[in-house]
Design a protein around this motif. Structure first.
Motif, PDB file in Angstrom:
ATOM      1  N   VAL A   1      10.961  -2.765   1.903  1.00  0.00           N
ATOM      2  CA  VAL A   1      10.072  -1.820   1.218  1.00  0.00           C
ATOM      3  C   VAL A   1       9.108  -1.188   2.207  1.00  0.00           C
ATOM      4  O   VAL A   1       8.899   0.027   2.202  1.00  0.00           O
ATOM      5  N   LYS A   2       8.545  -1.996   3.067  1.00  0.00           N
ATOM      6  CA  LYS A   2       7.594  -1.497   4.073  1.00  0.00           C
ATOM      7  C   LYS A   2       8.267  -0.469   4.989  1.00  0.00           C
ATOM      8  O   LYS A   2       7.677   0.551   5.344  1.00  0.00           O
ATOM      9  N   ALA A   3       9.528  -0.716   5.340  1.00  0.00           N
ATOM     10  CA  ALA A   3      10.262   0.220   6.199  1.00  0.00           C
ATOM     11  C   ALA A   3      10.696   1.469   5.435  1.00  0.00           C
ATOM     12  O   ALA A   3      10.757   2.560   6.006  1.00  0.00           O
ATOM     13  N   ALA A   4      11.002   1.338   4.154  1.00  0.00           N
ATOM     14  CA  ALA A   4      11.539   2.452   3.373  1.00  0.00           C
ATOM     15  C   ALA A   4      10.478   3.445   2.923  1.00  0.00           C
ATOM     16  O   ALA A   4      10.728   4.659   2.917  1.00  0.00           O
ATOM     17  N   LEU A   5       9.318   2.982   2.533  1.00  0.00           N
ATOM     18  CA  LEU A   5       8.305   3.878   1.971  1.00  0.00           C
ATOM     19  C   LEU A   5       8.005   5.092   2.837  1.00  0.00           C
ATOM     20  O   LEU A   5       7.972   6.218   2.327  1.00  0.00           O
ATOM     21  N   PRO A   6       7.814   4.954   4.157  1.00  0.00           N
ATOM     22  CA  PRO A   6       7.541   6.148   4.968  1.00  0.00           C
ATOM     23  C   PRO A   6       8.724   7.120   5.041  1.00  0.00           C
ATOM     24  O   PRO A   6       8.535   8.305   5.323  1.00  0.00           O
ATOM     25  N   LEU A   7       9.927   6.628   4.799  1.00  0.00           N
ATOM     26  CA  LEU A   7      11.111   7.479   4.889  1.00  0.00           C
ATOM     27  C   LEU A   7      11.414   8.226   3.594  1.00  0.00           C
ATOM     28  O   LEU A   7      12.184   9.178   3.591  1.00  0.00           O
ATOM     29  N   LEU A   8      10.816   7.772   2.502  1.00  0.00           N
ATOM     30  CA  LEU A   8      11.041   8.383   1.200  1.00  0.00           C
ATOM     31  C   LEU A   8      10.020   9.478   0.955  1.00  0.00           C
ATOM     32  O   LEU A   8       8.919   9.457   1.495  1.00  0.00           O
ATOM     33  N   GLY A   9      10.381  10.425   0.130  1.00  0.00           N
ATOM     34  CA  GLY A   9       9.448  11.499  -0.202  1.00  0.00           C
ATOM     35  C   GLY A   9       8.189  10.953  -0.852  1.00  0.00           C
ATOM     36  O   GLY A   9       8.211   9.901  -1.499  1.00  0.00           O
ATOM     37  N   GLN A  10       7.093  11.685  -0.702  1.00  0.00           N
ATOM     38  CA  GLN A  10       5.812  11.244  -1.251  1.00  0.00           C
ATOM     39  C   GLN A  10       5.822  11.131  -2.771  1.00  0.00           C
ATOM     40  O   GLN A  10       4.976  10.462  -3.346  1.00  0.00           O
TER      41      GLN A  10
END
Length: 176
Positions: A13-22
């Motif tokens: 989750v920590k790695a994915a959040l910055p890669l996903l749209g806001q």
């Protein structure tokens, strides 16, 4: 669910959040206590699911006996349009049975198949269907999987004329 949960899930989750749209939020489903290490984040929410299905449990029995399991809770949230998608690293058999029971089946399909895109050096992807989740397929179901894969390849991967092939990986005790 899955190996090394919940810490591996939280790292993902920590790695994915910055890669996903806001405008994308993630819901963590399970024991809130297990996910307290995630802290507060505006794009994270928690859905309580107190029951856990172990990897060695029979999927149908576990789904019947443990109504508060994260798979059933997550699939129900999708069915009620509370979530747009649901993924689990937990018991794949329980995921398949739960999806059939809670989400239902598309017309003409009698059994779901797990689809795994395999990236190619060209940047395109091949699609591998079933990936061993169905150990006792009938010929008709293999044909259904081929149709599902063909439709997915056309509509999602943009393959104009998908080629379908059958791969047999043999068997293992209790499977295949």
């Amino acid at each position: 669910g899955g190996d090394h949960a919940p810490m591996a899930t939280l790292e993902g989750v920590k790695a994915a959040l910055p890669l996903l749209g806001q405008d994308t939020a993630l819901a963590l489903i399970g024991s809130h206590e297990a996910y307290k290490a995630a802290g507060n984040h505006s794009r994270l929410r928690f859905i309580e699911a107190p029951d856990v299905i172990g990897m060695n449990e029979h999927p149908v029995k576990a789904l019947q006996q443990k109504k508060g399991n994260s798979i059933s809770v997550g699939l129900a949230a999708v069915a009620q349009n509370e979530l747009g998608a649901f993924a689990s690293a937990g018991h794949s058999g329980a995921m398949m049975v739960g999806a059939m029971q809670i989400l239902g089946m598309a017309e003409g399909i009698t059994r779901p198949a797990v689809a795994t895109p395999l990236p190619l050096p060209s940047g395109k992807s091949n699609l591998l269907l079933d990936v061993g989740i169905n150990a006792d397929c009938k010929a008709e179901q293999l044909l259904e999987f081929a149709r599902l894969g063909q439709n997915y390849s056309k509509s999602v991967l943009g393959v104009e004329k998908p080629r379908v092939a059958l791969l047999n990986t043999g068997s293992e005790p209790g499977k295949g």
